[in-house]
Design an enzyme around this catalytic site. Structure first.
Site, short mmCIF file in Angstrom:
data_model
loop_
_atom_site.label_atom_id
_atom_site.label_comp_id
_atom_site.label_asym_id
_atom_site.label_seq_id
_atom_site.Cartn_x
_atom_site.Cartn_y
_atom_site.Cartn_z
N ASP A 34 16.25 35.10 23.54
CA ASP A 34 16.63 35.88 24.18
C ASP A 34 17.49 36.38 25.54
OD1 ASP A 34 18.29 38.26 23.55
OD2 ASP A 34 16.67 39.40 23.70
N HIS A 51 26.03 31.86 26.55
CA HIS A 51 25.47 31.04 25.00
C HIS A 51 25.21 29.86 25.99
CE1 HIS A 51 24.61 34.54 22.68
NE2 HIS A 51 26.06 34.80 22.84
N LEU A 145 9.22 14.18 18.06
CA LEU A 145 9.44 15.76 18.16
C LEU A 145 9.98 16.15 17.46
CD1 LEU A 145 8.99 18.44 19.91
CD2 LEU A 145 10.98 18.00 20.65
C1 FPP Z 1 19.99 35.52 21.99
O1 FPP Z 1 20.56 35.98 23.30
C2 FPP Z 1 20.98 34.68 22.23
C3 FPP Z 1 21.37 34.06 20.81
C4 FPP Z 1 21.93 35.14 19.68
C5 FPP Z 1 21.57 32.17 20.46
C6 FPP Z 1 21.26 31.12 21.48
C7 FPP Z 1 21.68 30.19 20.88
C8 FPP Z 1 21.62 29.28 21.65
C9 FPP Z 1 20.61 29.18 23.00
C10 FPP Z 1 21.95 27.63 22.43
C11 FPP Z 1 21.72 26.81 20.78
C12 FPP Z 1 22.03 26.06 20.81
C13 FPP Z 1 22.66 25.12 19.55
C14 FPP Z 1 22.49 23.83 19.79
C15 FPP Z 1 22.59 25.60 18.79
P1 FPP Z 1 21.36 37.38 23.81
O2 FPP Z 1 23.22 36.93 22.95
O3 FPP Z 1 21.01 38.43 22.53
O4 FPP Z 1 21.55 37.63 24.75
P2 FPP Z 1 21.43 39.61 24.95
O5 FPP Z 1 20.18 39.88 24.55
O6 FPP Z 1 21.53 39.14 26.87
O7 FPP Z 1 23.06 40.40 24.68
#
Ligand code: FPP
Length: 254
Positions: A34, A51, A145
């Protein structure tokens, strides 16, 4: 590095995997990644830049997990609730597997990593599914893994569907009512065959589970950090493992 307060940093000199005890490595670590959006906003960047940076961190933490002998790393990459985000952000998140796997698959194969997906295919664009399925196919004989992406995953849906399957099996006569056990239920979950997580890490300071593995987390150790996911480093990960190793797990006993 975040200036914010965090449970990390109690001993900042401890910053490498060498401090870890070999005989208490968690088998299964799950992470709620997050804070991508806030990480980007703090830098005056669009959310999708967060992201993208978060995606790059997936590789680093995967290698770190593999290095210390973790068996399964489950990453919450897209929830069933994330569909409600603006369409351009959803589209971007759906494009990440297509960027990530072609870039990283050779190294993952070489490191004997096996890709798995926990979640539902329905609703996920074909191009996204193809990227994930190719990666699963290419790594299916690997024995190292397990890198398990929770993608289009939500725990209440998972529990509801498992319940529906149990009822169907009882109705059809393939399962007796008295044979419904925790094991039978677990077998019908998206995580069938995997041990429950030993450790859950959530980044970004939110103190919630957010519909993630509600059944599987029953006895999982929980760690929360204020660090945003893109800035969560290998050393932060090792420190999380060290914190885990200092916990005494009692499973309701003494
Ligand atoms: C939450 O942060 C994060 C997500 C909804 C997306 C997480 C995805 C990745 C880290 C990349 C995944 C990689 C692959 C290859 C599938 P947020 O956007 O809610 O953050 P905020 O709360 O600060 O707005």
């Amino acid at each position: 590095m975040s200036q914010k307060k965090s449970w990390f940093g109690k001993n900042k000199k401890v910053d490498s995997q060498s401090i870890l005890s070999d005989n208490n490595i968690p088998r299964h670590v799950a992470i709620i990644m997050d804070g991508n959006g806030r990480w980007a906003r703090r830098r005056g960047l669009p959310r999708i830049a967060g992201h993208h940076s978060g995606m790059k961190n997936v590789k680093k933490i995967t290698i770190a997990a593999d290095d210390i002998g973790i068996e399964i790393l489950t990453l919450y990459a897209f929830s069933t609730e994330n569909w409600t985000r603006p369409q351009d952000e959803v589209d971007y998140l759906m494009s990440l597997p297509q960027e990530f796997f072609p870039l990283e698959i050779d190294e993952l194969v070489q490191k004997n990593v096996r890709i798995r997906m926990t979640g539902w295919k329905e609703g996920v664009p074909v191009h996204t599914l193809e990227a994930v399925e190719n990666a699963i196919e290419r790594t299916k004989h690997n024995t190292g893994l397990i890198l398990n992406f929770a993608f289009n995953y939500g725990s209440r849906k998972e529990l509801t569907e498992a319940m529906r399957e149990l009822v169907r099996d009882v109705q059809s006569g393939s399962l007796k009512l008295e044979d419904i056990t925790e094991e039978e239920y677990s077998k019908r979950l998206q995580t069938a065959g995997l041990p429950d997580p030993d450790l859950l890490i959530r980044t970004s300071g939110e103190l919630r589970i957010s519909n993630f593995m509600l059944w599987q987390l029953a006895y999982t150790e929980l760690l929360f950090t204020d660090l945003y996911w893109p800035e969560f480093s290998e050393n932060d990960f090792y420190e999380a493992i060290r914190e885990y190793q200092s916990r005494i797990r009692r499973y309701g006993g003494l």
